[in-house]
Write a protein that holds these residues in place. Sequence first.
Motif, PDB file in Angstrom:
ATOM      1  N   LEU A 173      -5.284  -1.484   6.229  1.00 16.39           N
ATOM      2  CA  LEU A 173      -4.767  -0.386   7.042  1.00 16.39           C
ATOM      3  C   LEU A 173      -3.426  -0.692   7.686  1.00 16.39           C
ATOM      4  CD1 LEU A 173      -8.108   0.615   8.842  1.00 16.39           C
ATOM      5  CD2 LEU A 173      -7.137   1.610   6.766  1.00 16.39           C
ATOM      6  N   GLY A 174      -3.002  -1.948   7.598  1.00 16.84           N
ATOM      7  CA  GLY A 174      -1.750  -2.348   8.264  1.00 16.84           C
ATOM      8  C   GLY A 174      -0.540  -1.702   7.613  1.00 16.84           C
ATOM      9  N   LYS A 175       0.638  -1.928   8.260  1.00 15.75           N
ATOM     10  CA  LYS A 175       1.897  -1.326   7.789  1.00 15.75           C
ATOM     11  C   LYS A 175       2.207  -1.731   6.356  1.00 15.75           C
ATOM     12  CE  LYS A 175       4.570  -0.974  11.874  1.00 15.75           C
ATOM     13  NZ  LYS A 175       5.466  -1.833  12.596  1.00 15.75           N
ATOM     14  N   LYS A 176       1.846  -2.979   6.041  1.00 16.20           N
ATOM     15  CA  LYS A 176       2.088  -3.437   4.670  1.00 16.20           C
ATOM     16  C   LYS A 176       0.798  -3.449   3.869  1.00 16.20           C
ATOM     17  CE  LYS A 176       6.066  -6.175   5.938  1.00 16.20           C
ATOM     18  NZ  LYS A 176       6.421  -7.454   6.555  1.00 16.20           N
ATOM     19  N   GLY A 177      -0.209  -2.694   4.366  1.00 15.25           N
ATOM     20  CA  GLY A 177      -1.527  -2.719   3.751  1.00 15.25           C
ATOM     21  C   GLY A 177      -1.608  -1.879   2.476  1.00 15.25           C
ATOM     22  N   ALA A 178      -2.741  -2.051   1.808  1.00 14.42           N
ATOM     23  CA  ALA A 178      -2.939  -1.409   0.512  1.00 14.42           C
ATOM     24  C   ALA A 178      -2.906   0.119   0.594  1.00 14.42           C
ATOM     25  CB  ALA A 178      -4.285  -1.867  -0.064  1.00 14.42           C
ATOM     26  N   LEU A 179      -3.522   0.672   1.637  1.00 12.78           N
ATOM     27  CA  LEU A 179      -3.581   2.126   1.779  1.00 12.78           C
ATOM     28  C   LEU A 179      -2.190   2.703   2.019  1.00 12.78           C
ATOM     29  CD1 LEU A 179      -5.703   4.378   1.757  1.00 12.78           C
ATOM     30  CD2 LEU A 179      -5.835   4.156   4.241  1.00 12.78           C
ATOM     31  N   THR A 180      -1.434   2.061   2.880  1.00 16.25           N
ATOM     32  CA  THR A 180      -0.078   2.502   3.182  1.00 16.25           C
ATOM     33  C   THR A 180       0.780   2.482   1.913  1.00 16.25           C
ATOM     34  OG1 THR A 180      -0.439   1.285   5.227  1.00 16.25           O
ATOM     35  CG2 THR A 180       1.743   2.249   4.908  1.00 16.25           C
ATOM     36  N   ALA A 181       0.575   1.439   1.114  1.00 15.54           N
ATOM     37  CA  ALA A 181       1.350   1.329  -0.122  1.00 15.54           C
ATOM     38  C   ALA A 181       1.117   2.541  -1.027  1.00 15.54           C
ATOM     39  CB  ALA A 181       0.976   0.033  -0.852  1.00 15.54           C
ATOM     40  N   VAL A 182      -0.124   3.000  -1.093  1.00 13.04           N
ATOM     41  CA  VAL A 182      -0.448   4.178  -1.904  1.00 13.04           C
ATOM     42  C   VAL A 182       0.199   5.425  -1.324  1.00 13.04           C
ATOM     43  CG1 VAL A 182      -2.296   5.671  -2.737  1.00 13.04           C
ATOM     44  CG2 VAL A 182      -2.621   3.179  -2.710  1.00 13.04           C
ATOM     45  N   LEU A 183       0.111   5.564   0.006  1.00 10.69           N
ATOM     46  CA  LEU A 183       0.646   6.768   0.668  1.00 10.69           C
ATOM     47  C   LEU A 183       2.153   6.887   0.464  1.00 10.69           C
ATOM     48  CD1 LEU A 183      -1.437   6.859   3.982  1.00 10.69           C
ATOM     49  CD2 LEU A 183      -1.700   8.268   1.926  1.00 10.69           C
ATOM     50  N   LYS A 184       2.813   5.713   0.339  1.00 12.87           N
ATOM     51  CA  LYS A 184       4.258   5.723   0.150  1.00 12.87           C
ATOM     52  C   LYS A 184       4.661   6.386  -1.178  1.00 12.87           C
ATOM     53  CE  LYS A 184       5.850   1.961   3.066  1.00 12.87           C
ATOM     54  NZ  LYS A 184       5.766   0.497   3.110  1.00 12.87           N
ATOM     55  N   GLN A 185       3.683   6.432  -2.100  1.00 12.50           N
ATOM     56  CA  GLN A 185       3.996   7.042  -3.394  1.00 12.50           C
ATOM     57  C   GLN A 185       3.741   8.550  -3.428  1.00 12.50           C
ATOM     58  OE1 GLN A 185       1.657   4.852  -6.215  1.00 12.50           O
ATOM     59  NE2 GLN A 185       2.198   2.909  -5.193  1.00 12.50           N
ATOM     60  N   MET A 186       3.332   9.125  -2.299  1.00  3.65           N
ATOM     61  CA  MET A 186       2.976  10.549  -2.225  1.00  3.65           C
ATOM     62  C   MET A 186       4.113  11.464  -2.679  1.00  3.65           C
ATOM     63  SD  MET A 186      -0.124  11.308  -0.639  1.00  3.65           S
ATOM     64  CE  MET A 186      -0.027  12.510   0.667  1.00  3.65           C
ATOM     65  N   GLY A 187       5.360  10.986  -2.465  1.00  5.62           N
ATOM     66  CA  GLY A 187       6.530  11.794  -2.793  1.00  5.62           C
ATOM     67  C   GLY A 187       6.599  12.178  -4.268  1.00  5.62           C
ATOM     68  N   ARG A 188       5.963  11.344  -5.061  1.00  7.35           N
ATOM     69  CA  ARG A 188       6.024  11.597  -6.499  1.00  7.35           C
ATOM     70  C   ARG A 188       5.035  12.675  -6.948  1.00  7.35           C
ATOM     71  NH1 ARG A 188       5.958   5.584  -8.460  1.00  7.35           N
ATOM     72  NH2 ARG A 188       3.785   6.170  -8.424  1.00  7.35           N
ATOM     73  N   LEU A 189       4.181  13.097  -6.028  1.00  8.85           N
ATOM     74  CA  LEU A 189       3.134  14.056  -6.412  1.00  8.85           C
ATOM     75  C   LEU A 189       3.664  15.489  -6.397  1.00  8.85           C
ATOM     76  CD1 LEU A 189       0.167  12.641  -4.320  1.00  8.85           C
ATOM     77  CD2 LEU A 189       0.524  12.405  -6.778  1.00  8.85           C
ATOM     78  N   SER A 190       2.950  16.318  -7.120  1.00  8.96           N
ATOM     79  CA  SER A 190       3.321  17.736  -7.122  1.00  8.96           C
ATOM     80  C   SER A 190       2.839  18.354  -5.818  1.00  8.96           C
ATOM     81  CB  SER A 190       2.630  18.438  -8.312  1.00  8.96           C
ATOM     82  OG  SER A 190       1.233  18.391  -8.102  1.00  8.96           O
ATOM     83  N   PRO A 191       3.429  19.459  -5.372  1.00 12.25           N
ATOM     84  CA  PRO A 191       3.040  20.101  -4.107  1.00 12.25           C
ATOM     85  C   PRO A 191       1.559  20.475  -4.072  1.00 12.25           C
ATOM     86  CG  PRO A 191       5.019  21.122  -5.004  1.00 12.25           C
ATOM     87  CD  PRO A 191       4.546  20.129  -6.028  1.00 12.25           C
ATOM     88  N   GLU A 192       0.945  20.741  -5.229  1.00 13.87           N
ATOM     89  CA  GLU A 192      -0.480  21.102  -5.226  1.00 13.87           C
ATOM     90  C   GLU A 192      -1.344  19.877  -4.979  1.00 13.87           C
ATOM     91  OE1 GLU A 192       1.362  21.849  -8.214  1.00 13.87           O
ATOM     92  OE2 GLU A 192       2.060  23.597  -7.058  1.00 13.87           O
ATOM     93  N   GLU A 193      -0.934  18.787  -5.627  1.00 19.63           N
ATOM     94  CA  GLU A 193      -1.743  17.565  -5.515  1.00 19.63           C
ATOM     95  C   GLU A 193      -1.674  16.960  -4.103  1.00 19.63           C
ATOM     96  OE1 GLU A 193      -1.982  15.067  -9.620  1.00 19.63           O
ATOM     97  OE2 GLU A 193       0.037  15.491  -8.818  1.00 19.63           O
ATOM     98  N   ARG A 194      -0.466  17.097  -3.491  1.00 22.58           N
ATOM     99  CA  ARG A 194      -0.205  16.358  -2.250  1.00 22.58           C
ATOM    100  C   ARG A 194      -1.297  16.506  -1.180  1.00 22.58           C
ATOM    101  NH1 ARG A 194       5.822  17.195  -0.834  1.00 22.58           N
ATOM    102  NH2 ARG A 194       6.191  16.507  -2.955  1.00 22.58           N
ATOM    103  N   PRO A 195      -1.689  17.783  -0.824  1.00 25.69           N
ATOM    104  CA  PRO A 195      -2.720  17.902   0.232  1.00 25.69           C
ATOM    105  C   PRO A 195      -4.068  17.319  -0.185  1.00 25.69           C
ATOM    106  CG  PRO A 195      -2.115  20.078  -0.638  1.00 25.69           C
ATOM    107  CD  PRO A 195      -1.202  19.097  -1.287  1.00 25.69           C
TER     108      PRO A 195
END
Length: 341
Positions: free
Chosen positions: A33-55
Amino acid sequence: MKEQLSTIRAAALAAVEQAQSATQLDELRVQYLGKKGALTAVLKQMGRLSPEERPVIGQLANDVRASLEAALDTASQKLAAEAMEERLRAEAVDVTIPGRKVTVGRRHPMYIALDELKDIFIGMGFTVIDGPEVELAALNFDRLNAEEGHPSRDWSDTFYFDRDSRVMLRSQTSPMQIRAMDTMPLPIRMIAPGRVYRKDEVDATHSPMFHQVEGMVIDKGVTMADLKGTLNTVAQRMYGADTKTRFRPHHFPFTEPSCELDVQCHKCGGAGCATCKGEGWIELLGAGMIHPHVLEMSGIDPEVYSGWAFGFGLERTAMRRFKIDDLRLIFENDVRFLEQF
Ligand code: DAH
């Protein structure tokens, strides 16, 4: 991404399940859950998703975070509870075990005798003073009128610290007379109990270390009658109102005239027995009028002031008081002996 998130969730929950300590839980919290944690790393890639997928993915990520936090909290509460449980078990007091016995010491017979003596003298207006056991020969001898060549100064009798015989273990408490004259305002009424040292072999009546009680009075118009009156009172307080005393002439370098005080044997009443070694009398102390030269050496005018002094062995007094027949018992500190008093 969905798979990534569910892999993280599964791995993290399994790791939390396995954690054994609060430290490990903290490490997992940072790892996932930390700033450099695994979950954060995934969330950082959200920009690549389509607007439908994002939510949808956002919602899923939040779920993963929430379930991980909940799992961490539950695990840490569980660990804390277990630790407390363990502590309670370890620190449990078995109230049925009998307590440890506390042995209480008692006062040494010699100090019982000394306290009685102090009471007597304090009641007569004396001050109790204390002084050093390592003493200057100047005070132990010279200023007490025992000049160079006096037999008591001999190396075979005295513990000296230096080749020129200037510093020594005091061989008597009499230097306390000089210390009192040097420091106390006149008139003086004092007693000074303490240890003294002489090169004596240990036997039933001798020890290289023993205790004396010194006493001194200096005032205007003090006479031998005061000496006798006071010491008779002390003897009666110690040995009973009908105690008979006798003063014999003697010699001490620092008193003139000098005397020794005997008490009539309390055991046989003067007839002679084992306690008084057939004498009928028991020697109590040495005393005398303070030599004018001793007063003079301390800057006290013997034409204006006079005084008397006494000194005696405390062990002998205690031995008589408690019917102890061997001096060594006083110093051995065998509890079987000490428990009797
Ligand atoms: N200091 C003497 C001793 O050790 C005892 C003594 C005798 C003390 C006469 C005195 C005194 O004060 O006046 O043998």
